[in-house]
Design an enzyme around this catalytic site. Structure first.
Site, mmCIF file in Angstrom:
data_model
loop_
_atom_site.group_PDB
_atom_site.id
_atom_site.type_symbol
_atom_site.label_atom_id
_atom_site.label_comp_id
_atom_site.label_asym_id
_atom_site.label_seq_id
_atom_site.Cartn_x
_atom_site.Cartn_y
_atom_site.Cartn_z
ATOM 1 N N SER A 148 0.849 -1.200 0.000
ATOM 2 C CA SER A 148 0.000 0.000 0.000
ATOM 3 C C SER A 148 0.876 1.239 0.000
ATOM 4 C CB SER A 148 -0.849 -0.033 1.270
ATOM 5 O OG SER A 148 -1.415 1.227 1.551
ATOM 6 N N TYR A 161 -3.589 0.028 9.943
ATOM 7 C CA TYR A 161 -3.388 -0.349 8.534
ATOM 8 C C TYR A 161 -1.944 -0.034 8.107
ATOM 9 C CZ TYR A 161 -4.558 -0.595 3.488
ATOM 10 O OH TYR A 161 -4.612 -0.910 2.156
HETATM 11 P P1 NAP Z 1 -12.008 -5.139 -1.230
HETATM 12 O O1 NAP Z 1 -12.738 -4.863 -2.513
HETATM 13 O O2 NAP Z 1 -12.635 -4.775 0.060
HETATM 14 O O3 NAP Z 1 -11.597 -6.692 -1.224
HETATM 15 C C1 NAP Z 1 -11.039 -7.294 -0.092
HETATM 16 C C2 NAP Z 1 -11.129 -8.789 -0.209
HETATM 17 O O4 NAP Z 1 -10.513 -9.363 0.954
HETATM 18 C C3 NAP Z 1 -12.566 -9.313 -0.247
HETATM 19 O O5 NAP Z 1 -12.678 -10.357 -1.191
HETATM 20 C C4 NAP Z 1 -12.783 -9.854 1.159
HETATM 21 O O6 NAP Z 1 -13.677 -10.948 1.252
HETATM 22 C C5 NAP Z 1 -11.372 -10.357 1.484
HETATM 23 N N1 NAP Z 1 -11.180 -10.509 2.926
HETATM 24 C C6 NAP Z 1 -11.160 -9.555 3.888
HETATM 25 N N2 NAP Z 1 -10.956 -10.127 5.088
HETATM 26 C C7 NAP Z 1 -10.855 -11.470 4.887
HETATM 27 C C8 NAP Z 1 -10.638 -12.592 5.731
HETATM 28 N N3 NAP Z 1 -10.478 -12.458 7.052
HETATM 29 N N4 NAP Z 1 -10.575 -13.825 5.165
HETATM 30 C C9 NAP Z 1 -10.731 -13.980 3.830
HETATM 31 N N5 NAP Z 1 -10.933 -12.952 2.978
HETATM 32 C C10 NAP Z 1 -10.999 -11.715 3.506
HETATM 33 O O7 NAP Z 1 -10.620 -4.385 -1.196
HETATM 34 P P2 NAP Z 1 -9.546 -4.024 -2.333
HETATM 35 O O8 NAP Z 1 -9.503 -2.556 -2.426
HETATM 36 O O9 NAP Z 1 -9.723 -4.853 -3.551
HETATM 37 O O10 NAP Z 1 -8.216 -4.449 -1.552
HETATM 38 C C11 NAP Z 1 -7.484 -5.618 -1.810
HETATM 39 C C12 NAP Z 1 -6.112 -5.460 -1.179
HETATM 40 O O11 NAP Z 1 -5.449 -4.332 -1.736
HETATM 41 C C13 NAP Z 1 -6.144 -5.205 0.334
HETATM 42 O O12 NAP Z 1 -5.064 -5.863 0.942
HETATM 43 C C14 NAP Z 1 -5.988 -3.702 0.428
HETATM 44 O O13 NAP Z 1 -5.475 -3.302 1.659
HETATM 45 C C15 NAP Z 1 -5.024 -3.474 -0.686
HETATM 46 N N6 NAP Z 1 -4.962 -2.113 -1.212
HETATM 47 C C16 NAP Z 1 -6.089 -1.463 -1.632
HETATM 48 C C17 NAP Z 1 -5.973 -0.190 -2.178
HETATM 49 C C18 NAP Z 1 -7.135 0.596 -2.682
HETATM 50 O O14 NAP Z 1 -6.972 1.801 -2.928
HETATM 51 N N7 NAP Z 1 -8.297 0.001 -2.877
HETATM 52 C C19 NAP Z 1 -4.715 0.390 -2.285
HETATM 53 C C20 NAP Z 1 -3.599 -0.300 -1.809
HETATM 54 C C21 NAP Z 1 -3.741 -1.553 -1.283
HETATM 55 P P3 NAP Z 1 -15.267 -10.782 1.010
HETATM 56 O O15 NAP Z 1 -15.418 -10.693 -0.462
HETATM 57 O O16 NAP Z 1 -15.856 -12.030 1.567
HETATM 58 O O17 NAP Z 1 -15.661 -9.526 1.737
HETATM 59 C C1 GCO Z 2 -6.954 5.307 3.096
HETATM 60 C C2 GCO Z 2 -7.031 4.319 1.983
HETATM 61 C C3 GCO Z 2 -5.680 3.727 1.669
HETATM 62 C C4 GCO Z 2 -5.755 2.844 0.435
HETATM 63 C C5 GCO Z 2 -4.476 2.243 -0.031
HETATM 64 C C6 GCO Z 2 -3.468 3.257 -0.412
HETATM 65 O O1 GCO Z 2 -7.864 5.343 3.903
HETATM 66 O O2 GCO Z 2 -5.991 6.092 3.098
HETATM 67 O O3 GCO Z 2 -7.991 3.357 2.193
HETATM 68 O O4 GCO Z 2 -5.072 3.193 2.763
HETATM 69 O O5 GCO Z 2 -6.719 1.856 0.576
HETATM 70 O O6 GCO Z 2 -3.991 1.241 0.784
HETATM 71 O O7 GCO Z 2 -2.447 2.646 -1.117
#
Ligand code: NAP
Ligand code: GCO
Length: 267
Positions: A148, A161
């Site tokens: 992240s 986080y």
């Molecule tokens: P999301 O749409 O909320 O998807 C998260 C997924 O993780 C869902 O499929 C959820 O399952 C699963 N999950 C959560 N807790 C779990 C558990 N205890 N056991 C099994 N599965 C679990 O989020 P996303 O934005 O795609 O994020 C995916 C990854 O990228 C995360 O690690 C997040 O921190 C990271 N990330 C996101 C962003 C961003 O801007 N969106 C940026 C950087 C990093 P369910 O489908 O059953 O809810």
């Molecule tokens: C926040 C966001 C971020 C993103 C991501 C950034 O609240 O600042 O949710 O943490 O999800 O991980 O790379």
């Protein structure tokens, strides 16, 4: 010449939390790159079914979905056994499942802090430790940890986080250090701000129709001038799963539209 370098033919990939969002996009990219089987897990049956429907709608038939809480060590080990029996070896693990809680640190309960650490940091250790023995035997494996911006930067309300994602960066480097000799590559993929359900609350329109202040802040802070789409992680994710990155280990590849390079717009 370089075609085969990025091919995932003959490989099975397990993407945790791959029912939707970033995990789903990465899994679709792996299928498009020729992966034999896509395996995903998520936290509940409704999400599993919706995820399977989405894969089928995308034309991906070699897909298995399971309900498995990534923080439950026994359930993860049982799932890995099941994947070995039903699909075969796990060549690629993507530690993608993640949660966030946006609460000022001094108001956060210890249990809330711990839950984020468990899902975002302890679970990647549990899943990696479950697949590594077989990867060591085969002397081949790819582990990709979804990091992240918060692996590098802090901001208000996301202490747990940031602590977890900073830790995940170091877990990535340590897995590289410990298992590189077995031809296992462990790298991080660090998305910037991606439009998924995790960030939906930060993009909600205001009652007067204007942008959420955080939405406007991210657009201004990103040299690309926009939020990124989950599909934009496809190329880097395939690179880190393929032969093309066999000499890349312990690296965090940020896919952030330039956020980490930029001090921000002058007033
Ligand atoms: P999301 O749409 O909320 O998807 C998260 C997924 O993780 C869902 O499929 C959820 O399952 C699963 N999950 C959560 N807790 C779990 C558990 N205890 N056991 C099994 N599965 C679990 O989020 P996303 O934005 O795609 O994020 C995916 C990854 O990228 C995360 O690690 C997040 O921190 C990271 N990330 C996101 C962003 C961003 O801007 N969106 C940026 C950087 C990093 P369910 O489908 O059953 O809810
Ligand atoms: C926040 C966001 C971020 C993103 C991501 C950034 O609240 O600042 O949710 O943490 O999800 O991980 O790379």
């Amino acid at each position: 010449m370089t075609g085969d370098l990025f091919s995932l033919k003959g490989k099975n990939a397990w993407i945790t939390g791959g029912a939707h969002g970033i995990g789903f996009s990465i899994a679709c990219a792996y299928a498009a790159a020729g992966a034999d089987w896509i395996v995903f897990n998520c936290s509940n049956e409704a999400s599993r079914q919706k995820g399977l429907d989405a894969y089928h709608a995308a034309g991906i038939e070699n897909v298995r979905g399971y309900v498995c809480d990534v923080t439950d060590e026994k359930a993860v080990h049982d799932l890995v056994e099941r994947i070995h029996a039903e699909v075969g070896p796990i060549h690629i693990l993507v530690n993608n499942a993640g949660i966030i809680k946006r609460i000022p640190m001094h108001e956060m309960k210890r249990a809330e802090f711990q839950q984020v650490i468990d899902v975002d940091l302890v679970a990647p250790y549990i899943c990696a430790a479950a697949v590594v023995p077989e990867m060591m035997e085969r002397r081949e494996g790819k582990i990709i940890n979804i990091c992240s911006m918060m692996s590098e930067l802090g901001r208000e309300t996301v202490s747990a986080y940031a602590a977890a994602k900073g830790g995940l960066k170091m877990l990535t480097r340590n897995i590289c250090s410990e298992y590189g000799a077995y031809n296992i590559q462990c790298n991080g993929l660090g998305p910037g701000y991606i439009a998924t359900s995790q960030t939906a609350p930060l993009r909600e329109r205001q009652p007067d129709g204007s942008r959420h202040p955080f939405d406007a802040f991210i657009v201004a802070k990103t040299p690309a001038g926009r939020w990124l789409a989950p599909e934009e992680l496809a190329g880097p994710a395939v690179f880190l799963a393929s032969k093309a990155s066999d000499a890349v280990n312990g690296h965090i590849l940020y896919v952030d539209g330039g956020i980490l390079a930029y001090i921000g717009k002058q007033p």
